[in-house]
Design a protein around this motif. Structure first.
Motif, PDB file in Angstrom:
ATOM      1  N   THR A  90       0.945  -1.192   0.155  1.00 42.43           N
ATOM      2  CA  THR A  90       0.083   0.014  -0.015  1.00 42.43           C
ATOM      3  C   THR A  90       0.732   1.293  -0.096  1.00 42.43           C
ATOM      4  OG1 THR A  90      -0.180   0.020   2.436  1.00 42.43           O
ATOM      5  CG2 THR A  90      -1.873  -1.064   1.062  1.00 42.43           C
ATOM      6  N   HIS A  91       0.174   2.330  -0.537  1.00 36.34           N
ATOM      7  CA  HIS A  91       1.180   3.585  -0.713  1.00 36.34           C
ATOM      8  C   HIS A  91       1.219   4.157   0.778  1.00 36.34           C
ATOM      9  CE1 HIS A  91       2.656   7.196  -2.225  1.00 36.34           C
ATOM     10  NE2 HIS A  91       1.849   7.963  -1.894  1.00 36.34           N
ATOM     11  N   ARG A  92       0.222   4.120   1.453  1.00 32.89           N
ATOM     12  CA  ARG A  92       0.327   4.622   2.947  1.00 32.89           C
ATOM     13  C   ARG A  92      -0.072   3.402   3.840  1.00 32.89           C
ATOM     14  NH1 ARG A  92      -2.888   8.917   0.676  1.00 32.89           N
ATOM     15  NH2 ARG A  92      -2.010  10.671   0.432  1.00 32.89           N
ATOM     16  N   ARG A  93       0.588   3.534   5.001  1.00 34.09           N
ATOM     17  CA  ARG A  93       0.253   2.276   6.107  1.00 34.09           C
ATOM     18  C   ARG A  93      -0.969   2.256   6.394  1.00 34.09           C
ATOM     19  NH1 ARG A  93      -0.072   2.018  11.567  1.00 34.09           N
ATOM     20  NH2 ARG A  93       0.101   4.511  11.513  1.00 34.09           N
ATOM     21  N   SER A  94      -1.474   1.027   6.231  1.00 31.21           N
ATOM     22  CA  SER A  94      -3.006   0.708   6.804  1.00 31.21           C
ATOM     23  C   SER A  94      -3.346   1.028   8.383  1.00 31.21           C
ATOM     24  CB  SER A  94      -3.240  -0.629   6.539  1.00 31.21           C
ATOM     25  OG  SER A  94      -4.454  -0.828   6.964  1.00 31.21           O
ATOM     26  N   ARG A  95      -4.555   1.669   8.323  1.00 32.13           N
ATOM     27  CA  ARG A  95      -4.734   2.274   9.759  1.00 32.13           C
ATOM     28  C   ARG A  95      -6.021   1.284  10.258  1.00 32.13           C
ATOM     29  NH1 ARG A  95      -5.830   8.426   9.397  1.00 32.13           N
ATOM     30  NH2 ARG A  95      -6.120   8.183  11.779  1.00 32.13           N
ATOM     31  N   ARG A  96      -6.220   0.446   9.695  1.00 30.41           N
ATOM     32  CA  ARG A  96      -7.492  -0.546   9.864  1.00 30.41           C
ATOM     33  C   ARG A  96      -7.108  -1.224  11.157  1.00 30.41           C
ATOM     34  NH1 ARG A  96      -7.409  -3.518   5.491  1.00 30.41           N
ATOM     35  NH2 ARG A  96      -8.617  -2.091   4.383  1.00 30.41           N
ATOM     36  N   LYS A  97      -8.021  -1.159  11.936  1.00 29.76           N
ATOM     37  CA  LYS A  97      -8.036  -1.984  13.499  1.00 29.76           C
ATOM     38  C   LYS A  97      -9.135  -3.111  13.204  1.00 29.76           C
ATOM     39  CE  LYS A  97      -6.612   2.380  15.942  1.00 29.76           C
ATOM     40  NZ  LYS A  97      -7.015   3.282  16.971  1.00 29.76           N
ATOM     41  N   PHE A  98      -8.786  -4.169  14.125  1.00 28.07           N
ATOM     42  CA  PHE A  98      -9.618  -5.363  14.181  1.00 28.07           C
ATOM     43  C   PHE A  98     -10.065  -5.525  15.832  1.00 28.07           C
ATOM     44  CE2 PHE A  98      -7.493  -6.049  10.270  1.00 28.07           C
ATOM     45  CZ  PHE A  98      -8.435  -6.764   9.559  1.00 28.07           C
ATOM     46  N   ARG A  99     -11.289  -5.560  15.792  1.00 28.17           N
ATOM     47  CA  ARG A  99     -11.806  -5.713  17.272  1.00 28.17           C
ATOM     48  C   ARG A  99     -12.007  -7.262  17.582  1.00 28.17           C
ATOM     49  NH1 ARG A  99     -16.095  -0.581  18.119  1.00 28.17           N
ATOM     50  NH2 ARG A  99     -14.457   0.972  18.706  1.00 28.17           N
ATOM     51  N   ARG A 100     -12.148  -7.582  18.744  1.00 28.60           N
ATOM     52  CA  ARG A 100     -12.272  -8.764  19.113  1.00 28.60           C
ATOM     53  C   ARG A 100     -13.750  -9.478  18.721  1.00 28.60           C
ATOM     54  NH1 ARG A 100      -9.945 -11.539  23.665  1.00 28.60           N
ATOM     55  NH2 ARG A 100     -11.021 -13.136  24.369  1.00 28.60           N
ATOM     56  N   HIS A 101     -13.514 -10.851  18.370  1.00 29.17           N
ATOM     57  CA  HIS A 101     -14.725 -11.342  17.879  1.00 29.17           C
ATOM     58  C   HIS A 101     -15.780 -11.420  18.937  1.00 29.17           C
ATOM     59  CE1 HIS A 101     -12.306 -12.347  14.422  1.00 29.17           C
ATOM     60  NE2 HIS A 101     -12.122 -13.549  14.535  1.00 29.17           N
ATOM     61  N   ARG A 102     -17.104 -11.404  18.465  1.00 31.61           N
ATOM     62  CA  ARG A 102     -17.957 -11.787  19.547  1.00 31.61           C
ATOM     63  C   ARG A 102     -18.873 -12.836  19.030  1.00 31.61           C
ATOM     64  NH1 ARG A 102     -21.849  -6.623  21.188  1.00 31.61           N
ATOM     65  NH2 ARG A 102     -22.534  -8.251  22.416  1.00 31.61           N
ATOM     66  N   VAL A 103     -18.942 -13.942  19.985  1.00 35.28           N
ATOM     67  CA  VAL A 103     -19.503 -15.247  19.765  1.00 35.28           C
ATOM     68  C   VAL A 103     -20.809 -15.525  20.406  1.00 35.28           C
ATOM     69  CG1 VAL A 103     -18.994 -17.782  19.447  1.00 35.28           C
ATOM     70  CG2 VAL A 103     -17.217 -15.950  19.367  1.00 35.28           C
ATOM     71  N   PHE A 104     -21.642 -16.030  19.634  1.00 35.79           N
ATOM     72  CA  PHE A 104     -22.940 -16.445  20.121  1.00 35.79           C
ATOM     73  C   PHE A 104     -23.451 -18.083  19.877  1.00 35.79           C
ATOM     74  CE2 PHE A 104     -22.647 -11.954  19.254  1.00 35.79           C
ATOM     75  CZ  PHE A 104     -23.249 -11.443  20.217  1.00 35.79           C
ATOM     76  N   ALA A 105     -24.468 -18.308  20.636  1.00 36.88           N
ATOM     77  CA  ALA A 105     -24.964 -19.712  20.466  1.00 36.88           C
ATOM     78  C   ALA A 105     -25.703 -19.649  19.085  1.00 36.88           C
ATOM     79  CB  ALA A 105     -25.385 -20.361  21.733  1.00 36.88           C
ATOM     80  N   ALA A 106     -26.794 -18.724  19.010  1.00 37.59           N
ATOM     81  CA  ALA A 106     -27.579 -18.902  18.096  1.00 37.59           C
ATOM     82  C   ALA A 106     -27.754 -17.471  17.124  1.00 37.59           C
ATOM     83  CB  ALA A 106     -29.044 -18.946  18.620  1.00 37.59           C
ATOM     84  N   GLU A 107     -28.278 -17.647  15.856  1.00 45.00           N
ATOM     85  CA  GLU A 107     -28.188 -16.441  14.978  1.00 45.00           C
ATOM     86  C   GLU A 107     -29.196 -15.298  15.553  1.00 45.00           C
ATOM     87  OE1 GLU A 107     -30.601 -16.365  11.191  1.00 45.00           O
ATOM     88  OE2 GLU A 107     -28.608 -16.608  10.358  1.00 45.00           O
TER      89      GLU A 107
ATOM     90  N   GLY B  40      -5.240   5.042   3.726  1.00 48.48           N
ATOM     91  CA  GLY B  40      -4.866   5.696   4.907  1.00 48.48           C
ATOM     92  C   GLY B  40      -5.953   6.048   5.716  1.00 48.48           C
ATOM     93  N   ASP B  41      -7.092   6.056   5.245  1.00 48.27           N
ATOM     94  CA  ASP B  41      -8.199   6.400   6.335  1.00 48.27           C
ATOM     95  C   ASP B  41      -8.165   5.429   7.426  1.00 48.27           C
ATOM     96  OD1 ASP B  41      -8.789   8.612   4.655  1.00 48.27           O
ATOM     97  OD2 ASP B  41     -10.242   7.332   3.695  1.00 48.27           O
ATOM     98  N   PRO B  42      -8.835   5.980   8.655  1.00 48.19           N
ATOM     99  CA  PRO B  42      -8.974   4.871   9.635  1.00 48.19           C
ATOM    100  C   PRO B  42     -10.205   3.998   9.390  1.00 48.19           C
ATOM    101  CG  PRO B  42      -9.883   7.019  10.184  1.00 48.19           C
ATOM    102  CD  PRO B  42      -8.959   7.408   9.087  1.00 48.19           C
ATOM    103  N   GLY B  43     -10.225   2.880  10.087  1.00 49.95           N
ATOM    104  CA  GLY B  43     -11.164   2.160  10.214  1.00 49.95           C
ATOM    105  C   GLY B  43     -11.345   0.932  10.894  1.00 49.95           C
ATOM    106  N   VAL B  44     -12.528   0.371  11.366  1.00 50.75           N
ATOM    107  CA  VAL B  44     -12.708  -0.710  12.337  1.00 50.75           C
ATOM    108  C   VAL B  44     -13.445  -1.803  11.648  1.00 50.75           C
ATOM    109  CG1 VAL B  44     -13.519  -1.296  14.422  1.00 50.75           C
ATOM    110  CG2 VAL B  44     -12.599   0.758  13.959  1.00 50.75           C
ATOM    111  N   VAL B  45     -12.948  -3.098  12.065  1.00 51.11           N
ATOM    112  CA  VAL B  45     -13.641  -4.101  11.534  1.00 51.11           C
ATOM    113  C   VAL B  45     -13.912  -5.177  12.755  1.00 51.11           C
ATOM    114  CG1 VAL B  45     -13.555  -6.485  10.185  1.00 51.11           C
ATOM    115  CG2 VAL B  45     -12.408  -4.388   9.338  1.00 51.11           C
ATOM    116  N   GLN B  46     -15.011  -5.702  12.819  1.00 54.93           N
ATOM    117  CA  GLN B  46     -15.313  -6.633  13.833  1.00 54.93           C
ATOM    118  C   GLN B  46     -16.387  -7.831  13.425  1.00 54.93           C
ATOM    119  OE1 GLN B  46     -17.552  -4.905  17.370  1.00 54.93           O
ATOM    120  NE2 GLN B  46     -16.425  -6.619  18.829  1.00 54.93           N
ATOM    121  N   ARG B  47     -15.984  -9.044  13.822  1.00 55.20           N
ATOM    122  CA  ARG B  47     -16.764 -10.069  13.404  1.00 55.20           C
ATOM    123  C   ARG B  47     -17.831 -10.721  14.383  1.00 55.20           C
ATOM    124  NH1 ARG B  47     -15.387 -13.782   9.334  1.00 55.20           N
ATOM    125  NH2 ARG B  47     -13.230 -12.983   9.120  1.00 55.20           N
TER     126      ARG B  47
END
Length: 717
Positions: A503-520, A641-648
């Motif tokens: 990438t041209h600029r360093r990625s600023r993407r942050k990954f948050r901890r997964h959240r897990v559930f028994a049912a949909e 280079g924009d910030p961003g957050v990902v969570q699963r």
């Protein structure tokens, strides 16, 4: 529709197609080569004979270029196991040799030429274009895999053209991508890194060679959009570019393919190829056809395409892997009342069978199979049926289709019903595939199972899978944001190595901890509450799910648990609203629920307030079978280079885990979840295991489908 370059496009024949058709069609007369090339050809002609150079513009015929029309019509190479192993070894050696370093050195050599072109006035720039185009036509060698000084000089001049037409100078990383494309590699470039400009630069350099250049995009909209964006550069660099899409009328397609650069889709390109295949006749006739073209002033009547040489594939993993074994079929509707009656009867017979007793259903493989008891039951049920059902093999074949339509094909996941017609859904993109139908009678059987009016079956005139077509092409390169997971298959099937472009600029993407559930239902409730909280703070939220059904279920969860919010829902049933919904998805407080269709060619621009709050928040609401599809969703945030957050968010009853995790693993997971022991860590391991199994099964199915497609073609033709 076809959109020509505003300048330097071929002159027009009003009686053919006022907006695009060349005045002198390229298949009936040789193309004029302007500028410096005229002088070079005149000198060669003077040396070749006593008559001296002809007066006026020189109009050469290149026999080798006339032969280009045959290249994609040759049989695809049959790879032995040793050949396939050799390709894999080549790929391993290529990765060890650090291709990134070599590409960066070459890219810096291109960038270093900027001062030489920056001071050129418009006339000087035009002369430089003429000179380089002439060099490219005479010095280019199709046998050379790596680029030489000629192509690097050409790329440097095109980069100056980008600055003069678009107002910015390409980055070194974009030069790296363009070099990889021209060398016939797959460039993995992160979302938002300027793949469109990268492909445009590569296309102009390829077009200067005087050979056909095609840019393959994932849909008609992107083909027209990318071609339109490139028009100022095409005009400055004296090449013409058009888009040939599903909306292009048949009488205009030939004129479109006459241009230097053609933006199209894989479906449209293969369809035109198959029509040409029919027009050219048998293999013996094809040789005679081209010889006539070479001796008759270049005439290639009845053929749409002038040949294929350089092909650049955008979203290469989707085109070359996911859709690769799907055959495209050229057919003619042929009313058949017998088949229609058989489809309805097959559905009735299938509904009389019992799952587990008469047939087995394997969801992971999307497969149903008759048991021995089911075959005996079918034999009894069809005893009093008409003559059509007296063949046991035919009966089993049609009932298998009916079982697949009833138990495998899911409404709002695999298809929707519009105005009484079945419209298929592309599972990987989530888009409606309106021009696609199921083959071998399955479409009519599905319609019968739904109680719809049956469409006429079709008689097949030509068919070919995308994989077999692309393996025939002389110069193939591609780009995508998610190639490394398919690195081995791209290398072994196509001989294409994958190069990861930084990438041209360093990625600023942050990954948050997964959240897990028994049912949909618990998972969707938590997603709605999380989105409500983020939206209340002014954040923009994008939630990705797999299907129309899931997007509507999640929308219902919002209505119940976050009634303040009314999220925008983007799925296959409202795909025409995509541009409007995406335009506001990055605004403060916006919440968008989208199927996979949002991942292709869409750029979510974030507001300044959203940027201060951490950028776009991406929630993976359902995990896909393939990890690279999830990575495409992740790529919606933190661009350039924009910030961003990902969570699963994960639930143990998701389709991915039901289909691809063995029962003992699911039981172990439930025990661990109930006790709280390593809950997130184990969920991550289960996710990797399920996706790895899904990808392995998909590879195996693609191989089997390819062999089956070849056998089907042999039987039919």
């Amino acid at each position: 529709m076809i959109r020509p370059s505003p300048k330097n496009a071929p002159e027009i024949a009003p009686e053919i197609a006022p907006e695009i058709a060349p005045k002198t069609p390229p298949d009936t007369a040789p193309r004029t080569v302007p500028g410096a090339l005229d002088s070079a050809l005149a000198r060669l002609a003077a040396q070749a004979g006593d008559a001296g150079p002809p007066e006026g513009p020189v109009q050469p015929i290149f026999p080798s270029r006339q032969l280009q029309v045959l290249l994609p019509h040759r049989a695809e190479p049959e790879l032995s196991k040793i050949d396939a192993l050799g390709r894999r070894v080549t790929g391993w050696v290529g990765r060890l040799s650090n291709p990134q370093a070599r590409l960066r050195r070459m890219a810096k050599r291109v960038a270093a030429q900027r001062p030489r072109h920056a001071d050129l006035d418009p006339e000087g720039f035009a002369e430089a274009v003429d000179a380089l185009a002439a060099r490219a036509r005479f010095e280019h060698s199709g046998a050379r895999a790596r680029l030489g000084r000629l192509e690097l000089d050409a790329l440097a001049l095109v980069a100056e053209g980008v600055f003069r037409t678009h107002g910015f100078y390409p980055f070194v990383e974009q030069f790296m991508g363009a070099i990889a494309l021209l060398e016939g590699q797959i460039a993995e470039m992160a979302t938002g890194e300027g793949k469109t400009v990268t492909a445009t630069m590569a296309a102009v350099v390829a077009a200067w060679r005087g050979l056909p250049c095609h840019v393959i995009t994932s849909n008609d909209y992107l083909a027209a959009r990318d071609c339109e964006l490139g028009q100022p550069l095409f005009a400055l660099c004296k090449v013409s570019g058009v888009s040939v899409t599903g909306e292009t009328p048949p009488d205009q397609r030939r004129a479109g393919h006459a241009h230097d650069i053609v933006y199209t889709t894989a479906k449209d390109m293969l369809a035109d190829h198959l029509r040409d295949d029919i027009a050219m006749g048998s293999r013996a006739d094809r040789t005679r056809f081209v010889l006539n073209a070479m001796t008759g002033g270049g005439q290639t009547g009845g053929v749409t395409m002038r040949g294929v040489f350089q092909v650049v594939v955008d979203e290469a993993d989707s085109v070359l892997i996911d859709d690769a074994v799907t055959p495209l079929i050229i057919s003619e509707p042929t009313p058949d009342s017998l088949l229609n009656d058989a489809a309805a009867e097959a559905v009735a017979l299938a509904r009389a069978l019992k799952e587990g007793e008469d047939f087995t259903h394997t969801p992971a493989l999307k497969q149903v199979r008759l048991t021995r008891a089911g075959r005996r039951r079918l034999e009894r049920l069809s005893l009093n049926a008409g003559p059509f059902w007296q063949s046991a093999s035919r009966t089993e074949e049609f009932v298998q289709l009916a079982l697949q339509a009833i138990h495998v094909m899911e409404r709002d996941r695999h298809y929707v019903v519009e105005e009484g017609k079945v419209v298929l859904i592309d599972e990987l993109t989530g888009r409606l595939a309106r021009q696609r139908t199921l083959s071998l009678g399955l479409h009519q059987v599905l319609e019968a199972s739904l109680g719809l009016t049956l469409s006429d079956p079709s008689e097949v005139r030509a068919r070919l899978s995308f994989q077999r077509f692309f393996r025939r092409l002389p110069k193939l390169g591609g780009m995508t944001g998610t190639a490394r997971e398919a690195r081995g298959e791209l290398q072994s099937v196509y001989g294409l190595s994958v190069v990861e472009i930084p990438t041209h600029r360093r990625s600023r993407r942050k990954f948050r901890r997964h959240r897990v559930f028994a049912a949909e239902n618990a998972k969707f409730r938590a997603i709605a509450k999380q989105a409500d909280t983020l939206s209340g703070k002014g954040c923009a939220v994008l939630i990705g799910v797999r299907s129309v059904q899931a997007s509507e279920t999640l929308a219902a969860a919002f209505a119940q648990h976050a009634p303040r919010l009314r999220p925008a829902v983007l799925n296959a049933t409202n795909d025409r609203e995509e541009a409007t919904l995406v335009a506001v998805a990055g605004q403060p407080g916006a919440v968008t629920v989208a199927t996979n269709m949002a991942g292709r060619g869409t750029d979510i621009k974030i507001d300044a307030t959203v940027e201060r709050l951490g950028g776009l928040h991406v929630i993976i609401g359902e995990s896909n079978d393939f990890s690279r599809i999830d990575r495409q969703l992740e790529g919606r945030c933190a661009r350039q280079g924009d910030p961003g957050v990902v969570q699963r968010f994960l639930s143990m009853d998701e389709e991915l885990f039901r289909r691809f995790l063995p029962g003992w693993r699911r039981r172990l997971w439930r025990v661990s979840h109930a006790t709280g022991l390593a809950r997130v860590r184990l969920a991550s391991a289960m996710l990797r295991a399920a996706q790895a199994r899904a990808e392995a099964l998909a590879r195996s199915q693609r191989g089997a489908s390819l062999l089956a497609e070849i056998e089907t073609e042999k039987k039919m033709f």
